[in-house]
Design a protein around this motif. Sequence first.
Motif, mmCIF file in Angstrom:
data_model
loop_
_atom_site.group_PDB
_atom_site.id
_atom_site.type_symbol
_atom_site.label_atom_id
_atom_site.label_comp_id
_atom_site.label_asym_id
_atom_site.label_seq_id
_atom_site.Cartn_x
_atom_site.Cartn_y
_atom_site.Cartn_z
ATOM 1 N N ARG A 1 0.828 -1.202 0.000
ATOM 2 C CA ARG A 1 0.000 0.000 0.000
ATOM 3 C C ARG A 1 0.868 1.261 0.000
ATOM 4 O O ARG A 1 0.541 2.260 -0.650
ATOM 5 N N ASP A 2 1.947 1.203 0.744
ATOM 6 C CA ASP A 2 2.828 2.363 0.782
ATOM 7 C C ASP A 2 3.546 2.544 -0.551
ATOM 8 O O ASP A 2 3.754 3.670 -1.014
ATOM 9 N N TYR A 3 3.901 1.430 -1.206
ATOM 10 C CA TYR A 3 4.620 1.478 -2.488
ATOM 11 C C TYR A 3 3.784 2.165 -3.559
ATOM 12 O O TYR A 3 4.222 3.103 -4.214
ATOM 13 N N ALA B 1 1.485 5.467 -1.313
ATOM 14 C CA ALA B 1 2.047 6.287 -0.230
ATOM 15 C C ALA B 1 1.117 6.351 0.975
ATOM 16 O O ALA B 1 0.915 7.393 1.600
ATOM 17 N N HIS B 2 0.522 5.190 1.317
ATOM 18 C CA HIS B 2 -0.443 5.135 2.422
ATOM 19 C C HIS B 2 0.236 5.078 3.787
ATOM 20 O O HIS B 2 -0.438 5.125 4.810
ATOM 21 N N THR B 3 1.536 4.955 3.815
ATOM 22 C CA THR B 3 2.375 4.898 5.023
ATOM 23 C C THR B 3 2.183 3.602 5.806
ATOM 24 O O THR B 3 1.274 2.815 5.536
ATOM 25 N N SER C 1 3.660 7.497 11.708
ATOM 26 C CA SER C 1 3.519 6.893 10.383
ATOM 27 C C SER C 1 4.796 7.117 9.578
ATOM 28 O O SER C 1 5.404 8.198 9.620
ATOM 29 N N HIS C 2 5.212 6.102 8.826
ATOM 30 C CA HIS C 2 6.438 6.157 8.025
ATOM 31 C C HIS C 2 6.114 5.944 6.552
ATOM 32 O O HIS C 2 5.141 5.274 6.205
ATOM 33 N N HIS C 3 6.964 6.515 5.694
ATOM 34 C CA HIS C 3 6.826 6.313 4.256
ATOM 35 C C HIS C 3 8.207 6.075 3.670
ATOM 36 O O HIS C 3 9.195 6.679 4.095
ATOM 37 N N THR C 4 8.289 5.180 2.700
ATOM 38 C CA THR C 4 9.559 4.861 2.047
ATOM 39 C C THR C 4 9.446 5.097 0.552
ATOM 40 O O THR C 4 8.410 4.792 -0.050
ATOM 41 N N ASN C 5 10.513 5.637 -0.038
ATOM 42 C CA ASN C 5 10.627 5.700 -1.495
ATOM 43 C C ASN C 5 11.190 4.360 -1.938
ATOM 44 O O ASN C 5 12.384 4.095 -1.800
ATOM 45 N N TRP C 6 10.352 3.483 -2.450
ATOM 46 C CA TRP C 6 10.704 2.090 -2.704
ATOM 47 C C TRP C 6 11.520 1.897 -3.987
ATOM 48 O O TRP C 6 12.076 0.817 -4.197
#
Length: 627
Positions: free
Chosen positions: A603-605, A608-610, A621-626
Amino acid sequence: MKKVIFVMGVSGCGKSTIGKLLAKDLNVPFFDGDDFHPESNITKMSSGQSLNDEDRQGWLETLNQLAKKQLEKNSCVIVCSALKQKYRDTLSNSIQKDTEWIHLAGTFNQIFERLNNRANHFMPSKLLKSQFDTLENPKDAIQVDISLTPEEIIKKIKQELMNTSEFGLFGLGVMGKSLCRNLANNGFKISMFNRHVSGIEEDVAKNFKAHYPELSQAAAFDDIASFVNSLQQPRKIMLMVNAGKTIDYVIEDLLPHLSENDILIDGGNSNYKKTKERFDYLKTKGVQFIGTGVSGGEEGALKGPSIMPSGNPDAYQKVAPFLETIAAKDKNNLPCCTYVGPEGSGHFIKMVHNGVEYVEMQLLAEVATILKALGQNPDEISNTLETWKDSASSYLLEITTAIFKKKEGDDWLVNKILDKAGNKGTGNWTTIASAELGVPSTLIASALFSRYTSFYKEERLELHTHFEKTITSQLQISTKDVLEAYQFARIINHYQGFKLIDEASNKMEWNLNLSEIARIWTNGCIIRSTLMEELVDIFKDTTNILTNPQLIALVNQYKPATKKVVSQCVLNDITSPALAEAIQFFNGITTAYASANVIQAQRDYFGAHTYQRLDDTSGKSHHTNWN
């Protein structure tokens, strides 16, 4: 039917005079409540002091005992001021259904003048104002104007008592008819209504009454105005019509004829959200609305159903004597009927009841399929199920055992029934409610979708020709394994059903009592069972049955057999969705670290749902640039 007739009102309204005349006219004993005051009360009033509630309590309880004793022999008339509702509650304690109230009403000036003209009355007229200040006008009494002559008052009272019914039932389908007979068999005077449709539904109520001797005192109608006017006020009318728009049409037809504080009871399978809407709407009209789940089918409705009412608690108290009397009784002889909670909570738990019922039925259908694959014919399947009664007793097991015995000609009837299962919509509503509340009621959904799958009969026949089934000559399981898998799945089913009720109660602030809900499901309803009886005590200590030591031990005992049965079904292409879902759900709910971490990463990929991290307890909440 024997009745205690209480004649009430402030001192000086003429209670004793009217009470004696009424008792003489009805040829029943008369009692003046003032004669039962202890000497301390009489002395206090004679000295010009008002009685307090503590002074009155023992006196009221004495009159209640007098009423109970008289009911063993005959009707009677008792006069008593009974100015407050709580006084009246004490007087009618445990005999509400056998009690009638007459309120002699007049103005202060009328009664003040009367008191001053009476000799030897122990209460001075100056205390009259305190009585008027104390008086809480009863909502459920026959109101009589004291300006009428005594003869006119007696005539009015008799007309109200003799010619009106205590309870009305609107709609004479299968359930409505059974409930009418149940009410009549319990001594209630009822009015029955069914619509008139020329050439289709004519004289339904009249013909129904003529068919059953117990309905000889019932009143039958096909005219709404006459039906409503036949009922004592506040009117108590139970609607037994199809859920949906029909309920709204009936309410609109009734409203012009209703009065303030009348009570409508919806006894159908209505959606709980619509029940709340109707509750709020009727409140603006001064009419009370009680949404009531009723379970037990035709036989239960006649002999004693499980009843789940909700709405205004004060309104429920007015109908409780009727509903609790006709309800089934639990092992302690308490009615399988209790006030559930506010708004549409009664219809909500009936909806969940039906969802649990869907699963219980599906599990037995799957069990029968497996026993058939083990080589058992319907008689042998019935015999196997019969041996399970000691360890897994339930109403549905009992009727399924009987179903597999039934023959038609040389074959068993069950073999001749088309394999397309219908539904009335409550399983669908339960699944939707589960999704809306975020509760994983997976077994209910599985049972519902199994019914939907069954309805694709033509497609199933076509696809059957394209795909080969792998069925071995011998399943590697025993009937004991099947029993233990069945018991395992039933525990999971009840866990999920009550979990849904508990989550709804918390989120909607209904304050539902799971133990009481289980108790009223121990008799009368379709899902009654020994397991349900055990849950009554379990829910006194927890809202999660999978934390109960006894059930933990049973689940651990039954799990190996469940894995074996489900595995054999998969290997042999035997459809067992509910049994399989029980073990799958159990594995999921008992997994400490699940696969949802992968889903959160996905979902985050793409969106960007974190996500949150195990090594960060702040909840950030965290987010990664995959990439």
